[in-house]
Design an enzyme around this catalytic site. Structure first.
Site, PDB file in Angstrom:
ATOM      1  N   HIS A 119       2.903  -2.965  11.268  1.00 56.24           N
ATOM      2  CA  HIS A 119       2.920  -2.719  12.639  1.00 56.24           C
ATOM      3  C   HIS A 119       1.861  -3.923  13.372  1.00 56.24           C
ATOM      4  CE1 HIS A 119       4.284   1.367  12.054  1.00 56.24           C
ATOM      5  NE2 HIS A 119       3.039   1.636  11.218  1.00 56.24           N
ATOM      6  N   ASP A 156       8.873   2.536   4.600  1.00 57.70           N
ATOM      7  CA  ASP A 156       7.834   3.196   4.948  1.00 57.70           C
ATOM      8  C   ASP A 156       8.119   4.080   5.859  1.00 57.70           C
ATOM      9  OD1 ASP A 156       4.518   2.952   5.213  1.00 57.70           O
ATOM     10  OD2 ASP A 156       5.537   3.465   7.110  1.00 57.70           O
ATOM     11  N   HIS A 158       7.204   4.967   8.826  1.00 55.49           N
ATOM     12  CA  HIS A 158       6.890   4.651  10.064  1.00 55.49           C
ATOM     13  C   HIS A 158       7.826   3.466  10.423  1.00 55.49           C
ATOM     14  CE1 HIS A 158       3.328   6.716   8.774  1.00 55.49           C
ATOM     15  NE2 HIS A 158       3.642   7.514   9.938  1.00 55.49           N
ATOM     16  N   ASP A 233       4.701   6.962   2.260  1.00 52.01           N
ATOM     17  CA  ASP A 233       4.651   8.052   2.944  1.00 52.01           C
ATOM     18  C   ASP A 233       5.753   8.965   3.254  1.00 52.01           C
ATOM     19  OD1 ASP A 233       5.294   5.876   4.438  1.00 52.01           O
ATOM     20  OD2 ASP A 233       3.584   5.611   5.579  1.00 52.01           O
TER      21      ASP A 233
HETATM   22 ZN   LIG Z   1       3.616   4.357   7.404  1.00 55.21          ZN
END
Ligand SMILES: [Zn+2]
Length: 328
Positions: A119, A156, A158, A233
């Protein structure tokens, strides 16, 4: 197998914060217990030099990070309280990915027991991600003429917005992100290929989507190196994921990515990325299984030892450290 960690460089966190800082020392102990790596094969790196980060991030962002001058809004977006220790740890995590990437070029596959901070973009640090280790490692390899073209496979849960921000304009990099459609970050920066998965997606549908994504990626690019973000995750019990993969499903995912890239002759550098199980040992189970899958796919050396099935070992007790006072 050689591995890298920065687990001993901790930083102050408020009590009950979701960042899984205990995952890292537990994972180090676990990969040794599993026989994936000997204790002396787990290396600690020095902090990455600032000029390596300056190739990736805006000088002004780095200045604010170095001096602790992030705005209130930036610090809230980062989700971690600034401290000198946080910066030191972040630089060591990046250095681990640099070392693993170089090792992957020599041995076909390698892993950092950290990193995957996807991120972090050119001018922003958010979502627990201070620096983008993968893009820093790619820049480092390029600077030394060791690799030019890269594929990022981001599994991941996200979406990899920071990596997309950094590599989107890069004609020699191809970014793939498989993630929960209804999850952070809610404003996306598009990857070269984004696969949005419905909440509740399970093993079979996930693996099918992954295969399709790898088909596209391997048609569209011929990378000198791949970076694989093996986030824990997407697991069904994760607090921040919305998918429903089982632990065997996550291992099948790792094996699929590693086998397809290795079959194409592409060296793979594996990094951890996220994992937020209520019981940190569940995240450690998943990460340790990834490490074992990498170990048996490393060329030569002692990677040939067959680790004990990482998902079947009895659990070690959690070593709890007293909660640190929020400070700095
Ligand atoms: Zn994540």
């Amino acid at each position: 197998m050689e591995l890298w960690t920065h687990d001993r460089w901790r930083f102050p966190l408020p009590a009950r914060h979701r960042f899984p800082i205990d995952k890292y020392p537990l994972l180090r102990a676990r990969v040794v217990a599993d026989g994936t790596a000997r204790a002396d094969e787990i290396h600690e790196t020095d902090p990455v030099p600032w000029p390596v980060l300056e190739r990736v991030h805006h000088a002004e962002l780095l200045r604010r990070i170095r001096l602790g001058e992030l705005s209130v809004r930036e610090e809230r977006g980062l989700g971690l309280p600034w401290s000198p220790e946080l910066v030191e740890r972040g630089r060591r995590a990046v250095a681990g990915t640099l070392a693993a990437a170089r090792h992957a070029l020599e041995r076909g596959a390698a892993m950092n027991l950290g990193g995957g901070t996807h991120h972090a973009g050119r001018a922003f640090a958010r979502g627990y991600c201070l620096f983008n280790d993968v893009v820093a490692a790619l820049g480092d390899l390029r600077a030394d003429g060791l690799a030019e073209r890269a594929l990022v496979v981001d599994c991941d849960v996200h979406q990899g917005d920071g990596t997309a921000d950094l590599l989107g304009p890069d004609p020699h990099a191809f970014t793939v992100s498989l993630h929960g459609a209804r999850n952070y970050p809610f404003q996306r920066i598009p990857s070269d290929l984004d696969i949005d998965l419905a909440s509740g997606t399970g093993d079979a549908d996930y693996l099918e989507a992954l295969d399709g994504a790898l088909d596209v990626a391997l048609r569209r690019c011929a990378p000198d190196i791949a970076f694989y973000l093996a986030g824990a995750d997407p697991w069904e019990g994760d607090r921040l994921g919305r998918l429903a993969l089982t632990k065997p499903g996550l291992l099948a995912r790792d094996e699929r990515v590693l086998d397809r890239l290795r079959a194409a002759g592409i060296p793979v550098c594996v990094v951890l990325a996220g994992g937020y199980a209520e019981d940190v040992r569940d995240t450690v189970d998943i990460n340790a299984a990834t490490a074992a899958a990498v170990a048996v796919r490393t060329d030569g050396g002692e990677g040939n030892r067959t680790p004990t099935s990482a998902l079947q070992r009895p659990r070690a007790p959690v070593i709890t450290t007293p909660p640190l006072e929020a400070s700095g």
